[in-house]
Design a protein around this motif. Sequence first.
Motif, PDB file in Angstrom:
ATOM      1  N   THR A 239       0.803  -1.233   0.000  1.00 56.28           N
ATOM      2  CA  THR A 239       0.000   0.000   0.000  1.00 56.28           C
ATOM      3  C   THR A 239       0.831   1.276   0.000  1.00 56.28           C
ATOM      4  OG1 THR A 239      -0.149   0.070   2.426  1.00 56.28           O
ATOM      5  CG2 THR A 239      -1.828  -1.223   1.256  1.00 56.28           C
ATOM      6  N   LEU A 240       2.141   1.172  -0.124  1.00 45.31           N
ATOM      7  CA  LEU A 240       2.981   2.369  -0.041  1.00 45.31           C
ATOM      8  C   LEU A 240       2.646   3.387  -1.122  1.00 45.31           C
ATOM      9  CD1 LEU A 240       6.451   0.768   0.777  1.00 45.31           C
ATOM     10  CD2 LEU A 240       4.860   1.860   2.363  1.00 45.31           C
ATOM     11  N   ASP A 241       2.365   2.903  -2.332  1.00 46.71           N
ATOM     12  CA  ASP A 241       2.058   3.807  -3.440  1.00 46.71           C
ATOM     13  C   ASP A 241       0.853   4.683  -3.135  1.00 46.71           C
ATOM     14  OD1 ASP A 241       4.162   2.792  -4.840  1.00 46.71           O
ATOM     15  OD2 ASP A 241       2.959   1.560  -6.203  1.00 46.71           O
ATOM     16  N   GLN A 242      -0.103   4.137  -2.421  1.00 40.23           N
ATOM     17  CA  GLN A 242      -1.321   4.888  -2.108  1.00 40.23           C
ATOM     18  C   GLN A 242      -1.024   6.126  -1.259  1.00 40.23           C
ATOM     19  OE1 GLN A 242      -4.347   2.314  -0.417  1.00 40.23           O
ATOM     20  NE2 GLN A 242      -3.686   0.596  -1.683  1.00 40.23           N
ATOM     21  N   PHE A 243       0.084   6.083  -0.529  1.00 43.63           N
ATOM     22  CA  PHE A 243       0.448   7.197   0.352  1.00 43.63           C
ATOM     23  C   PHE A 243       1.634   7.993  -0.189  1.00 43.63           C
ATOM     24  CE2 PHE A 243      -1.690   4.032   2.896  1.00 43.63           C
ATOM     25  CZ  PHE A 243      -2.540   4.772   3.688  1.00 43.63           C
ATOM     26  N   GLY A 244       2.083   7.648  -1.399  1.00 44.18           N
ATOM     27  CA  GLY A 244       3.218   8.353  -1.990  1.00 44.18           C
ATOM     28  C   GLY A 244       4.521   8.081  -1.273  1.00 44.18           C
ATOM     29  N   LEU A 245       4.654   6.867  -0.723  1.00 41.97           N
ATOM     30  CA  LEU A 245       5.843   6.515   0.042  1.00 41.97           C
ATOM     31  C   LEU A 245       6.766   5.597  -0.757  1.00 41.97           C
ATOM     32  CD1 LEU A 245       4.242   5.761   3.536  1.00 41.97           C
ATOM     33  CD2 LEU A 245       4.920   7.970   2.559  1.00 41.97           C
ATOM     34  N   VAL A 246       8.057   5.659  -0.437  1.00 44.91           N
ATOM     35  CA  VAL A 246       9.050   4.808  -1.093  1.00 44.91           C
ATOM     36  C   VAL A 246       9.947   4.180  -0.029  1.00 44.91           C
ATOM     37  CG1 VAL A 246       9.060   6.089  -3.253  1.00 44.91           C
ATOM     38  CG2 VAL A 246      10.627   6.767  -1.422  1.00 44.91           C
ATOM     39  N   LEU A 247      10.372   2.951  -0.279  1.00 45.02           N
ATOM     40  CA  LEU A 247      11.278   2.276   0.641  1.00 45.02           C
ATOM     41  C   LEU A 247      12.711   2.773   0.449  1.00 45.02           C
ATOM     42  CD1 LEU A 247      10.124  -1.458   0.393  1.00 45.02           C
ATOM     43  CD2 LEU A 247       9.633   0.162   2.243  1.00 45.02           C
ATOM     44  N   LEU A 248      13.430   2.893   1.544  1.00 46.03           N
ATOM     45  CA  LEU A 248      14.862   3.149   1.487  1.00 46.03           C
ATOM     46  C   LEU A 248      15.586   1.815   1.637  1.00 46.03           C
ATOM     47  CD1 LEU A 248      15.243   6.380   3.662  1.00 46.03           C
ATOM     48  CD2 LEU A 248      15.001   6.184   1.182  1.00 46.03           C
ATOM     49  N   ASP A 249      16.532   1.559   0.765  1.00 50.69           N
ATOM     50  CA  ASP A 249      17.216   0.278   0.749  1.00 50.69           C
ATOM     51  C   ASP A 249      18.069   0.084   2.005  1.00 50.69           C
ATOM     52  OD1 ASP A 249      18.134  -2.179  -0.445  1.00 50.69           O
ATOM     53  OD2 ASP A 249      20.022  -1.159  -0.865  1.00 50.69           O
ATOM     54  N   ASP A 250      17.944  -1.100   2.593  1.00 49.74           N
ATOM     55  CA  ASP A 250      18.748  -1.488   3.758  1.00 49.74           C
ATOM     56  C   ASP A 250      20.114  -1.945   3.250  1.00 49.74           C
ATOM     57  OD1 ASP A 250      19.646  -2.382   6.242  1.00 49.74           O
ATOM     58  OD2 ASP A 250      18.475  -4.244   6.178  1.00 49.74           O
ATOM     59  N   ASP A 251      20.919  -0.985   2.800  1.00 46.80           N
ATOM     60  CA  ASP A 251      22.137  -1.301   2.057  1.00 46.80           C
ATOM     61  C   ASP A 251      23.266  -1.855   2.924  1.00 46.80           C
ATOM     62  OD1 ASP A 251      21.863   1.511   2.898  1.00 46.80           O
ATOM     63  OD2 ASP A 251      23.910   1.752   2.152  1.00 46.80           O
ATOM     64  N   LYS A 252      23.156  -1.752   4.245  1.00 40.50           N
ATOM     65  CA  LYS A 252      24.168  -2.336   5.135  1.00 40.50           C
ATOM     66  C   LYS A 252      23.629  -3.573   5.859  1.00 40.50           C
ATOM     67  CE  LYS A 252      26.830   1.901   5.983  1.00 40.50           C
ATOM     68  NZ  LYS A 252      27.332   2.831   7.026  1.00 40.50           N
ATOM     69  N   ASN A 253      22.487  -4.063   5.404  1.00 38.98           N
ATOM     70  CA  ASN A 253      21.917  -5.316   5.912  1.00 38.98           C
ATOM     71  C   ASN A 253      21.706  -5.310   7.426  1.00 38.98           C
ATOM     72  OD1 ASN A 253      21.905  -6.537   3.297  1.00 38.98           O
ATOM     73  ND2 ASN A 253      24.090  -6.928   3.525  1.00 38.98           N
ATOM     74  N   LEU A 254      20.950  -4.334   7.886  1.00 38.09           N
ATOM     75  CA  LEU A 254      20.571  -4.290   9.296  1.00 38.09           C
ATOM     76  C   LEU A 254      19.615  -5.430   9.644  1.00 38.09           C
ATOM     77  CD1 LEU A 254      20.342  -2.908  12.094  1.00 38.09           C
ATOM     78  CD2 LEU A 254      18.541  -1.446  11.113  1.00 38.09           C
ATOM     79  N   GLN A 255      18.695  -5.724   8.724  1.00 38.39           N
ATOM     80  CA  GLN A 255      17.634  -6.677   9.020  1.00 38.39           C
ATOM     81  C   GLN A 255      18.063  -8.131   8.808  1.00 38.39           C
ATOM     82  OE1 GLN A 255      15.045  -5.385  10.465  1.00 38.39           O
ATOM     83  NE2 GLN A 255      15.790  -3.307  10.057  1.00 38.39           N
ATOM     84  N   ASN A 256      17.439  -9.016   9.547  1.00 39.32           N
ATOM     85  CA  ASN A 256      17.692 -10.443   9.393  1.00 39.32           C
ATOM     86  C   ASN A 256      17.128 -10.964   8.074  1.00 39.32           C
ATOM     87  OD1 ASN A 256      19.102 -10.909  11.745  1.00 39.32           O
ATOM     88  ND2 ASN A 256      17.320 -11.569  12.919  1.00 39.32           N
ATOM     89  N   ALA A 257      17.661 -12.099   7.640  1.00 37.79           N
ATOM     90  CA  ALA A 257      17.285 -12.699   6.355  1.00 37.79           C
ATOM     91  C   ALA A 257      15.967 -13.463   6.483  1.00 37.79           C
ATOM     92  CB  ALA A 257      18.392 -13.626   5.872  1.00 37.79           C
ATOM     93  N   ASP A 258      14.862 -12.764   6.290  1.00 38.04           N
ATOM     94  CA  ASP A 258      13.550 -13.414   6.351  1.00 38.04           C
ATOM     95  C   ASP A 258      13.091 -13.819   4.956  1.00 38.04           C
ATOM     96  OD1 ASP A 258      12.275 -14.256   8.639  1.00 38.04           O
ATOM     97  OD2 ASP A 258      11.798 -12.227   9.292  1.00 38.04           O
ATOM     98  N   ASN A 259      13.920 -14.603   4.292  1.00 42.77           N
ATOM     99  CA  ASN A 259      13.559 -15.123   2.973  1.00 42.77           C
ATOM    100  C   ASN A 259      12.444 -16.138   3.105  1.00 42.77           C
ATOM    101  OD1 ASN A 259      16.433 -14.210   2.991  1.00 42.77           O
ATOM    102  ND2 ASN A 259      16.271 -14.634   0.814  1.00 42.77           N
ATOM    103  N   VAL A 260      11.536 -16.118   2.143  1.00 43.08           N
ATOM    104  CA  VAL A 260      10.427 -17.071   2.126  1.00 43.08           C
ATOM    105  C   VAL A 260      10.958 -18.444   1.728  1.00 43.08           C
ATOM    106  CG1 VAL A 260       8.219 -17.645   1.027  1.00 43.08           C
ATOM    107  CG2 VAL A 260       8.781 -15.255   1.552  1.00 43.08           C
ATOM    108  N   LEU A 261      10.506 -19.476   2.447  1.00 48.19           N
ATOM    109  CA  LEU A 261      10.880 -20.846   2.100  1.00 48.19           C
ATOM    110  C   LEU A 261       9.813 -21.820   2.593  1.00 48.19           C
ATOM    111  CD1 LEU A 261      11.779 -21.538   5.152  1.00 48.19           C
ATOM    112  CD2 LEU A 261      14.092 -21.140   4.356  1.00 48.19           C
ATOM    113  N   PRO A 262       9.697 -22.974   1.929  1.00 43.44           N
ATOM    114  CA  PRO A 262       8.766 -23.995   2.402  1.00 43.44           C
ATOM    115  C   PRO A 262       9.410 -24.837   3.502  1.00 43.44           C
ATOM    116  CG  PRO A 262       9.208 -24.168   0.015  1.00 43.44           C
ATOM    117  CD  PRO A 262      10.280 -23.326   0.630  1.00 43.44           C
TER     118      PRO A 262
END
Length: 319
Positions: A239-262
């Motif tokens: 829904t970010l587009d609806q509010f005119g918002l944009v993501l800033l890239d986590d270029d130093k990898n602060l966040q954990n790797a929550d990759n989707v997997l089965p």
Amino acid sequence: MSKIYRAAAAVAGVAALTAGLTACGGDSLEKSSGGDSSGKPGKGSLVIGSASFSESKILAELYAGVLKDAGYSTSIKTVDARELYEPALEKGQMDVVPEYAATLAEFLNQKKNGSNAAPVASSDVDETVTALKKLAEPRGLKVLDPGKAVDQNAFAVSGDFAKKHDLKTLSDLGKSKQKVTLAAGDECPKRPFCQPGLEKKYGIDIAGIDPLDIGSVQAKQAVKDGKDQMVLTTTTDSTLDQFGLVLLDDDKNLQNADNVLPVVNAKSAGSQKIADSLNKLTKVLTTADLRELNKKVDAERLKPTDVAADYLRDKGLVK
């Protein structure tokens, strides 16, 4: 409970701030849809587990689609809480569940070692999945390959704010020396993946926290209106587009790797045929794809079953 809390309740204080999304609420295992109307397992049949938020429902339908194409009969059971569906997966009451690498790793870590266990997940997907497998296998669970689709904490600013200060990454925001008020949950000042991490890793000057529900309409509106300058959300927020918002890239990898997997029950669904069928999807699905699929369900009000079926056909993943 908000979708944004996928990881918080499951790994409170250790993993991502946005953690209770697939581990919120409580419910029985009796909600079923798709596949066989009976929902009863039989020869060649698989029960796919789903959490109660849109993204998990979509992923479950995608899994059902590729498995049906491989010749399996499938049914989907929707359960609100990871605390319910993970034990059901261990017991074989469910056979397959779409999961998130870091969040599940920390959930199982705390389940085994207690709520104060040292974290095992990191921003490195290979290390995180290795830790996850080590925790999952003794429980009779088989972790399949992670994909490119990632649903993890993310931070967004208004498009105008980004343009004015030439911002594309969180590093850019830190270098800009702009003071920002962050619309986030009231636990943000304590969480390493929120205010402390933003300040330490990126040098972002956080003037204050606006304690609005994470990723809520009110939080995004506050950034759109200029009351706040940044909002905590997720990488698959549709829904970010609806509010005119944009993501800033986590270029130093602060966040954990929550990759989707089965994740599958090794005894009932551990065959190579099932793994190959699911991996075929995993290799194709991207974060952008998942964001668009969420948008079709959350904004356009289409059914997860139809959205998933269209995607599988468009990508040539089913006959």
